[in-house]
Motif scaffolding. Sequence first.
Motif, PDB file in Angstrom:
ATOM      1  N   THR A  46       0.829  -1.194   0.000  1.00  0.00           N
ATOM      2  CA  THR A  46       0.000   0.000   0.000  1.00  0.00           C
ATOM      3  C   THR A  46       0.873   1.257   0.000  1.00  0.00           C
ATOM      4  OG1 THR A  46      -1.764  -1.102   1.224  1.00  0.00           O
ATOM      5  CG2 THR A  46      -1.728   1.301   1.295  1.00  0.00           C
ATOM      6  N   PRO A  47       0.633   2.170  -0.950  1.00  0.00           N
ATOM      7  CA  PRO A  47       1.408   3.419  -0.960  1.00  0.00           C
ATOM      8  C   PRO A  47       1.039   4.294   0.231  1.00  0.00           C
ATOM      9  CG  PRO A  47      -0.286   3.448  -2.672  1.00  0.00           C
ATOM     10  CD  PRO A  47      -0.300   2.073  -2.074  1.00  0.00           C
ATOM     11  N   ARG A  48       2.043   4.841   0.890  1.00  0.00           N
ATOM     12  CA  ARG A  48       1.821   5.679   2.064  1.00  0.00           C
ATOM     13  C   ARG A  48       2.245   7.121   1.831  1.00  0.00           C
ATOM     14  NH1 ARG A  48       1.488   2.988   7.097  1.00  0.00           N
ATOM     15  NH2 ARG A  48       0.773   5.053   7.670  1.00  0.00           N
TER      16      ARG A  48
ATOM     17  N   TYR B 102      -6.986   9.530  -1.042  1.00  0.00           N
ATOM     18  CA  TYR B 102      -6.580   8.203  -1.510  1.00  0.00           C
ATOM     19  C   TYR B 102      -5.542   7.593  -0.563  1.00  0.00           C
ATOM     20  CZ  TYR B 102      -9.167   9.999  -5.413  1.00  0.00           C
ATOM     21  OH  TYR B 102     -10.171  10.535  -6.178  1.00  0.00           O
ATOM     22  N   TYR B 103      -5.472   8.138   0.646  1.00  0.00           N
ATOM     23  CA  TYR B 103      -4.647   7.586   1.721  1.00  0.00           C
ATOM     24  C   TYR B 103      -3.145   7.686   1.457  1.00  0.00           C
ATOM     25  CZ  TYR B 103      -9.104   6.026   3.540  1.00  0.00           C
ATOM     26  OH  TYR B 103     -10.392   6.003   4.030  1.00  0.00           O
ATOM     27  N   ILE B 104      -2.756   8.642   0.626  1.00  0.00           N
ATOM     28  CA  ILE B 104      -1.337   9.005   0.571  1.00  0.00           C
ATOM     29  C   ILE B 104      -1.216  10.249   1.434  1.00  0.00           C
ATOM     30  CG2 ILE B 104       0.548   9.840  -0.889  1.00  0.00           C
ATOM     31  CD1 ILE B 104      -0.378   7.962  -3.041  1.00  0.00           C
ATOM     32  N   HIS B 105      -0.691  10.064   2.637  1.00  0.00           N
ATOM     33  CA  HIS B 105      -0.804  11.088   3.672  1.00  0.00           C
ATOM     34  C   HIS B 105       0.448  11.920   3.875  1.00  0.00           C
ATOM     35  CE1 HIS B 105      -4.263   8.629   5.457  1.00  0.00           C
ATOM     36  NE2 HIS B 105      -4.769   9.780   5.124  1.00  0.00           N
TER      37      HIS B 105
ATOM     38  N   ASP C 196       4.058   0.977   2.374  1.00  0.00           N
ATOM     39  CA  ASP C 196       4.145   0.474   3.745  1.00  0.00           C
ATOM     40  C   ASP C 196       5.318  -0.507   3.836  1.00  0.00           C
ATOM     41  OD1 ASP C 196       2.215   0.413   6.301  1.00  0.00           O
ATOM     42  OD2 ASP C 196       3.312  -1.460   6.100  1.00  0.00           O
TER      43      ASP C 196
ATOM     44  N   GLU D 224      -3.295  -3.361  -3.522  1.00  0.00           N
ATOM     45  CA  GLU D 224      -2.143  -2.591  -3.053  1.00  0.00           C
ATOM     46  C   GLU D 224      -1.256  -2.196  -4.228  1.00  0.00           C
ATOM     47  OE1 GLU D 224      -1.896  -4.508   1.461  1.00  0.00           O
ATOM     48  OE2 GLU D 224      -0.299  -4.938   0.048  1.00  0.00           O
TER      49      GLU D 224
ATOM     50  N   LEU E 231      -2.999   0.511  -6.319  1.00  0.00           N
ATOM     51  CA  LEU E 231      -3.000   1.830  -5.672  1.00  0.00           C
ATOM     52  C   LEU E 231      -1.663   2.547  -5.867  1.00  0.00           C
ATOM     53  CD1 LEU E 231      -4.899   1.095  -2.331  1.00  0.00           C
ATOM     54  CD2 LEU E 231      -5.674   2.555  -4.217  1.00  0.00           C
TER      55      LEU E 231
ATOM     56  N   VAL F 175     -11.545   3.314  -2.620  1.00  0.00           N
ATOM     57  CA  VAL F 175     -10.223   3.048  -2.050  1.00  0.00           C
ATOM     58  C   VAL F 175     -10.348   2.426  -0.654  1.00  0.00           C
ATOM     59  CG1 VAL F 175      -8.050   4.088  -1.315  1.00  0.00           C
ATOM     60  CG2 VAL F 175      -9.133   4.824  -3.434  1.00  0.00           C
TER      61      VAL F 175
ATOM     62  N   ARG G 239      -3.229   2.896  10.349  1.00  0.00           N
ATOM     63  CA  ARG G 239      -3.119   4.101   9.535  1.00  0.00           C
ATOM     64  C   ARG G 239      -3.700   5.323  10.235  1.00  0.00           C
ATOM     65  NH1 ARG G 239      -2.559   3.280   3.896  1.00  0.00           N
ATOM     66  NH2 ARG G 239      -2.103   5.484   4.057  1.00  0.00           N
TER      67      ARG G 239
ATOM     68  N   HIS H 269      -1.136   8.676  10.466  1.00  0.00           N
ATOM     69  CA  HIS H 269      -1.157   9.999   9.831  1.00  0.00           C
ATOM     70  C   HIS H 269      -2.495  10.704   9.896  1.00  0.00           C
ATOM     71  CE1 HIS H 269       2.527   8.666   7.415  1.00  0.00           C
ATOM     72  NE2 HIS H 269       2.906   9.712   8.109  1.00  0.00           N
TER      73      HIS H 269
ATOM     74  N   GLN I  17      -6.814  -2.715   2.667  1.00  0.00           N
ATOM     75  CA  GLN I  17      -6.798  -3.368   1.342  1.00  0.00           C
ATOM     76  C   GLN I  17      -6.940  -4.883   1.380  1.00  0.00           C
ATOM     77  OE1 GLN I  17      -7.310  -1.446  -1.129  1.00  0.00           O
ATOM     78  NE2 GLN I  17      -7.082   0.274   0.272  1.00  0.00           N
TER      79      GLN I  17
END
Lengths: 460, 460
Positions: free
Chosen positions: A361-363, A387-390, A417, A439, A442, B164, B363, B390, B419
Amino acid sequence: MFKKGVLILFFCVFLVQAQQNDSVAQGIKDIYDQALTNGKSYDWLDHLSNQIGGRLSGSLNEERAIQWAKEELKALPIDSVWLQPVMVPKWVRGTFEYANIESSPGNTINVNICALGGSIATPSSGIRANVIEVKSFDDLDKIGKEKIKGKIVFFNRPMEAGLVNTYDAYARAVDQRYSGAAEASKFGAVAVIVRSLNHRLDDYPHTGVMSYGALPLSNRIPAAAISTNDAELLSSMIALNPNLRFFMKQNCKNYPDVQSYNVIAQIDGSESPEKIILVGAHLDSWDLGDGAHDDGAGVVQSMEVLNILSSKKFRPKNSIRVVLFANEENGLKGAKDYAESVKKSRETHLMALESDTGGFTPRAFSFDTSKKYFEKIMRWKPYLEPYYIHSFSQRGSGADVSLLKDNALVLAALRTDSQRYFIHHHSEMDTFSEINERELALGAAGMTALVYLLDQLGLE
Amino acid sequence: MFKKGVLILFFCVFLVQAQQNDSVAQGIKDIYDQALTNGKSYDWLDHLSNQIGGRLSGSLNEERAIQWAKEELKALPIDSVWLQPVMVPKWVRGTFEYANIESSPGNTINVNICALGGSIATPSSGIRANVIEVKSFDDLDKIGKEKIKGKIVFFNRPMEAGLVNTYDAYARAVDQRYSGAAEASKFGAVAVIVRSLNHRLDDYPHTGVMSYGALPLSNRIPAAAISTNDAELLSSMIALNPNLRFFMKQNCKNYPDVQSYNVIAQIDGSESPEKIILVGAHLDSWDLGDGAHDDGAGVVQSMEVLNILSSKKFRPKNSIRVVLFANEENGLKGAKDYAESVKKSRETHLMALESDTGGFTPRAFSFDTSKKYFEKIMRWKPYLEPYYIHSFSQRGSGADVSLLKDNALVLAALRTDSQRYFIHHHSEMDTFSEINERELALGAAGMTALVYLLDQLGLE
């Protein structure tokens, strides 16, 4: 009247901006929809991992991967696909390694080792010697040449579990693998065994590149990784019997460099074709698994950026280029040659974005750029938070794109992650079965969105 | 002089605050260190999953889990452990379900189904009928009673891949499972088959609670889930042959309610013992897997909060209480009885924090509280960002703690990466082998840190 005019003007600017923001937000939503419902990354990675597999530089599988990537990219409605020739090192593992612990003559326990990339072989009859366990290069100094000479040095400093970001733990342990042989050789060691860079206790040895540095050929000694379970076993057996002997045999070999290629594909910019937004990953991998996470994931995500943009019939202002680099794992030759070619060109690289942290999952995105550009980029973050890229940070970029330091305005990396990565990294455990489709998708969507934001909103 | 005095005072306040902040940050670092290097959550979950296993309300395994949790908590250096009696429903699956698609007489293909929790059995000879495929309750209206009567209704609306957050997709699909039988029965259906709530195409049916609502006993019809692969198969076969027949057999049964317990444990507050900070999860699970993610992870994370705090000899100002709720999956009886008991007590619940989103990387925390308290809580976020939590949002809490709405100042939930969750949820795929030790430990650490922040910094 004047006041009213100003007000109307303000209102119009506000309206245009709001509309632009709306359309950018909609564009990003479309990108995510496409990646999650109709993307190609998972099927591509299935093929690359299961039909081709591990693809070490200079191997037949690497050639196959290059041909496959070129053909898949050519099938997309994009402007051009080409190969950039690169000479790469060729190191071959040979037959599988063998090792055991001999606690007393005739009383042996087999353990799991693998040669480190670049290591020389043992003599064909193997090496049998006593073992000195150390945690660091300082320990070598403390123990001294007299006691180390003729022995196998066993580097056994674990990755630190307490560090939340596992890359930090990797960075603080990797010296053992990279330079352990060169250091131990100075003290007369006959070989080194390095604890695998893996948080988990399991039976899989993890390979990775090592270097003899400036060590003359005659002083080079074989280097292998041992699984974490077997590192624990060896350590506890040494505590009981410091005179135990370790036997290891490997017949890996370095060959002269061979021809390889960077695979490059592009959608030309409609306004500024000489301005390049690069996304990339490395097509080579280690040989033990099928390289699905490292870096098959990054490869198919980079290809997916072009697939999503072209399937949306999106005409970018700047050129969007994918580079699948050759030889990241043991030489960075693909990245070096690409960076050289950029220096000689008239192109400007606005950004070079790398994906090489596994298909998790991209963070976050991390950036290596000026304060001015980073401030601009930070204003895009609200588009990606839904989109949960924080996190956008200035924590560097990736190995391949870092060589473009002098020729790109922004270097960037996708950060996924990190908790599971080092279970798989450089081992038999890096396989497609360990990939989660969502994942992976995304990550591709996040990369496409960042490229789209830069293309639409610009850096100035 | 005055000015200087004010300055000194300001400086002192600043110093005290800075020191407090430093000590809070250090406290959180200690919590993470403990969880990642010396925690018990993974070993506890190994036992709960592999030595006890699935623990449906009213089952022998549920009793075992209650006894085990009580004993493990009693072994910690904390102040008290007790059981709160709760009457819970007892539904039993019986022998494994069987189903096939009969495309022509004698020509059958077996498919994977499982009874939904609370469903009645089929007749012992099974049900064989034609199938009507629908996507929604509206479709039932459109098709009408005449065509539906005597048939099996097949609900086949997939979870939306484009969302998402997978919980959003779950929320938009779960009506089929929960109310499908009650709705289809009104149109004369003889049974319902529901597409499993799983993003992935695979062979595992996913159970979960269903309800007949106000439907009289005589109108109730059997309800089962079908695996996503078999839902695709059934749908494509119906398209070819609308007259195919489906055969299903299940002998699940509802029994009268039986005795169960909430397991409760506490460290007493040193300043305000009547003020409670609750952390909780549900100890019951579905019966198909071993309930490692749902909600064994939350159980051991909640227990770990007390373990970390007590092993650090931390003396909280307020009482820190763990509640392992009975019967979340099919009745919420544990949560209801606990909420009732709170109403009658003189205790104040400052916060009730739930972990029920699987043992994945944490998260975010979500909160259900007043604007005033949320603003205060938001000021703690910088303490958790270095640990990759975050996001603090106001997106509700969890099923169990939501019943404390009128009796707690803050309701909260740990939100993990979503996910992978629905691959496992309520199926045979929810097993300990799918747990990552570090991801699990990070959840426990995050919960402990939030409890610690509230205890140290307060809400006022």
